[in-house]
Write an enzyme that holds these catalytic residues in place. Sequence first.
Site, PDB file in Angstrom:
ATOM      1  N   LYS A  33       0.870  -1.181   0.000  1.00  0.00           N
ATOM      2  CA  LYS A  33       0.000   0.000   0.000  1.00  0.00           C
ATOM      3  C   LYS A  33       0.905   1.228   0.000  1.00  0.00           C
ATOM      4  O   LYS A  33       1.958   1.214   0.654  1.00  0.00           O
ATOM      5  CB  LYS A  33      -0.876  -0.032   1.258  1.00  0.00           C
ATOM      6  CG  LYS A  33      -1.914   1.096   1.319  1.00  0.00           C
ATOM      7  CD  LYS A  33      -2.771   0.987   2.568  1.00  0.00           C
ATOM      8  CE  LYS A  33      -3.825   2.074   2.615  1.00  0.00           C
ATOM      9  NZ  LYS A  33      -4.669   1.999   3.827  1.00  0.00           N
ATOM     10  N   SER A  67     -10.202  -0.063   7.258  1.00  0.00           N
ATOM     11  CA  SER A  67      -9.562   0.140   5.949  1.00  0.00           C
ATOM     12  C   SER A  67      -8.912  -1.097   5.317  1.00  0.00           C
ATOM     13  O   SER A  67      -8.513  -1.052   4.164  1.00  0.00           O
ATOM     14  CB  SER A  67      -8.522   1.252   6.030  1.00  0.00           C
ATOM     15  OG  SER A  67      -9.147   2.507   5.931  1.00  0.00           O
ATOM     16  N   SER A 122      -9.770   2.355   3.030  1.00  0.00           N
ATOM     17  CA  SER A 122      -8.851   3.067   2.175  1.00  0.00           C
ATOM     18  C   SER A 122      -7.884   2.160   1.388  1.00  0.00           C
ATOM     19  O   SER A 122      -7.276   2.618   0.421  1.00  0.00           O
ATOM     20  CB  SER A 122      -8.035   4.040   3.020  1.00  0.00           C
ATOM     21  OG  SER A 122      -7.200   3.339   3.917  1.00  0.00           O
TER      22      SER A 122
END
Lengths: 255, 95
Positions: free
Chosen positions: A76, A175, A151
Amino acid sequence: MHNKTIAELSADLRAGKYSSVELARAFLDRIKRHNLQLNAFVTVTEDQALTDARAADARLQAGNAGPLTGIPLVQKDIFCTQGVKTSCGSKMLDNFIAPYDATTVARLKEAGTVLLGKANMDEFAMGSSNETSFYGPVKNPWDTAAVPGGSSGGSAAAVAARLAPVATGTDTGGSIRQPAALCGITGIKPTYGRVSRYGMIAFASSLDQGGPMARSAEDCALVLGAMAGFDARDSTSVDIPVPDYAATLTIPSRG
Amino acid sequence: MLLNKSDVEKIAHLARLEVTEADIPLYANNLSNILNLVEQMNVIDTTGVEPMAHPLDASQRLRPDIITETDQRELFQSIAPQVEAGLYLVPKVIE
């Protein structure tokens, strides 16, 4: 190749059915073909992937490979990756080349994983749909009219579309879990303190935890085993032994 | 608690979401289920249950007061668009 579990890929690499370089190229090729539509990646690190893969092949040859050696993965874009842009989905960090590796990144590197790239995400992790990224929204691979969640939406979409066997995510208030659910994959928010936050751009430090996002509990267990562990550089890291997560998979979940 | 059609329309308006007429019963049902779960949890008596601060009973760790980091200014400034005499140069924001 892209539909195999991490354990299967690892066994194939050891058996010499294909090399880590060939495996990396197969995923890089899938990324080239499908990412334009999904926008799951902020950065594709092709050169780094091939360098990592060659190192993994050398380890496999030398016989000192671990269960994750040669396995491609996506980080990420909230995790600092030395020499690679770390944007956190924001225009503000669009020119930020991290000068060091996050502990999680370093650990997965030591385990011999191959970095395919950095996953798109809601800007500074503040979102649940992945529509707030400076780099544009991520699409859900199952239905490109739908959101992948957030997210960690780029991570979830990348795994769901088989552009990577595994991705890292971070979870403050859902998330990892929510995009994993929306993309039909498996994600774990580890217990707070298990995974080092060093080099992970903070959202809410007393709640943030990094964790794996993959296709199955088994894949997540293998990767979490490499991510977890005490780190003196994170003041809330817990100093207790990391269990063998993969070995606990056969225990029924009912208490 | 049951949400009706006008509740859903109001929530959708507040969230600036467009909900089609046909989807309203579905949303009413899903949102009501969430509220029902909250009501279900509210029934549980939690007196005497100590709040859990940390599942692993961790407390704040202290470290010896010694220098662990070294000067890496050159490394950190190597990615800056502009530096001078060890300082970061930024566009003028106050006239």
